[in-house]
Scaffold this active site. Sequence first.
Site, PDB file in Angstrom:
ATOM      1  N   ALA A 195     -23.817  10.242  35.999  1.00  0.00           N
ATOM      2  CA  ALA A 195     -24.638  11.005  35.049  1.00  0.00           C
ATOM      3  C   ALA A 195     -25.769  11.685  35.823  1.00  0.00           C
ATOM      4  O   ALA A 195     -26.443  11.044  36.633  1.00  0.00           O
ATOM      5  CB  ALA A 195     -25.216  10.072  33.998  1.00  0.00           C
TER       6      ALA A 195
ATOM      7  N   ASP B  37     -19.175  22.042  44.300  1.00  0.00           N
ATOM      8  CA  ASP B  37     -18.134  21.470  43.432  1.00  0.00           C
ATOM      9  C   ASP B  37     -17.383  22.584  42.703  1.00  0.00           C
ATOM     10  O   ASP B  37     -16.158  22.526  42.549  1.00  0.00           O
ATOM     11  CB  ASP B  37     -18.770  20.525  42.407  1.00  0.00           C
ATOM     12  CG  ASP B  37     -19.472  19.357  43.085  1.00  0.00           C
ATOM     13  OD1 ASP B  37     -19.064  19.002  44.210  1.00  0.00           O
ATOM     14  OD2 ASP B  37     -20.412  18.820  42.493  1.00  0.00           O
TER      15      ASP B  37
ATOM     16  N   SER C 212     -21.890  23.843  33.653  1.00  0.00           N
ATOM     17  CA  SER C 212     -22.046  25.235  34.106  1.00  0.00           C
ATOM     18  C   SER C 212     -20.751  25.834  34.668  1.00  0.00           C
ATOM     19  O   SER C 212     -20.727  27.003  35.062  1.00  0.00           O
ATOM     20  CB  SER C 212     -23.136  25.322  35.187  1.00  0.00           C
ATOM     21  OG  SER C 212     -22.650  24.829  36.424  1.00  0.00           O
TER      22      SER C 212
HETATM   23  O1  RIB Z   1     -22.601  18.166  43.939  1.00  0.00           O
HETATM   24  C1  RIB Z   1     -23.519  17.958  42.909  1.00  0.00           C
HETATM   25  C2  RIB Z   1     -23.382  16.572  42.375  1.00  0.00           C
HETATM   26  O2  RIB Z   1     -23.737  15.649  43.384  1.00  0.00           O
HETATM   27  C3  RIB Z   1     -24.294  16.285  41.217  1.00  0.00           C
HETATM   28  O3  RIB Z   1     -23.669  16.536  39.984  1.00  0.00           O
HETATM   29  C4  RIB Z   1     -24.653  14.834  41.410  1.00  0.00           C
HETATM   30  O4  RIB Z   1     -24.060  14.026  40.451  1.00  0.00           O
HETATM   31  C5  RIB Z   1     -24.191  14.462  42.810  1.00  0.00           C
HETATM   32  O5  RIB Z   1     -23.139  13.597  42.797  1.00  0.00           O
END
Ligand code: RIB
Length: 310
Positions: free
Chosen positions: A14, A255, A294
């Site tokens: 979270a 990500d 997002s």
């Molecule tokens: O890469 C971003 C993510 O890294 C965030 O959402 C946080 O949870 C960390 O794990």
Amino acid sequence: MDKKKIVMFGSYVADLTGRAPHLPKAAETVFGDEFKMGPGGKGSNQAVAAFRAGADITVVTKIGKDVFGELFLDFYNNEGMATDHVLQDEEKGTGIALICVDEGTGQNQILVVPGACTNFTDADLEEMRSLLREADILLMQFEVNLDALEKVMRMAKEENVTVVLNPAPARDIGKDILAMCDIITPNEVEAEALSGVAVTGEKSARQACGVFHAMGIPHVIITMGKLGVFVSTPDGDRMVPARIVDAVDTTGAGDAFNGGFVAGIAEGMDMFGATEFGNVVASLSVQKFGTAPSMPHRAEIDKVFCRERE
Ligand code: RIB
């Protein structure tokens, strides 16, 4: 379109995010303007990005029996993402990340406590083999216990599944494990930590790729923020330019890239095409606040990606 099946084995945490005029220095307390709690974790963020981009992706992660775990289940249910392979730890809590976002630059600082995601047991991994037997691509990151990561990677190799590793956050790991990757996607910091080459531009990125190739990894994708993405494959290498947009929150940009990239690979794009696709996903995500929430949907991505290909 015949899409390849992806399994994501990785983290959910979270995100507890505060926005402030600047990021705190050591021992400094800064007044923030806004606080939000939302779904995060590199693994889950990448899976959400891939899912919204249209990929067939199965998520294997681990949560605790707590309010943060409930947040995850609510978010996935609303998204229409399956949770059948999500494990619940009896003792460890759901992971959390404490995130500060600079409201001027969109830059961030993250402290992640991965909790249940670092407690994958051998019993938890039992059903991985049957999942991998049905899959084409395995997507992983470093926010899990590394013994479990290694076992899952070995299973994937035995089942002829393409292994994609986003080695984030940087951790100390054996070269024999890295050698099992078919595709590795470090950022410049992670590339330096794993290759020993300080990556500052195209020339040094090419050198770092040489180190990864010598380990036995055929495809290396080094993301370098505004400098672009250096892609090195057995068929050649080149820099794919970054997309420059007005960012409001860069948290989860990597990500978004990885989720988009793997969705592109699953659709049959080559490394360069999938990188361009991932860049579009990342550029759209940084124009909104938050991490998983997002991530752009396919219609938004196509407005940019398809238009430029016409
Ligand atoms: O890469 C971003 C993510 O890294 C965030 O959402 C946080 O949870 C960390 O794990």
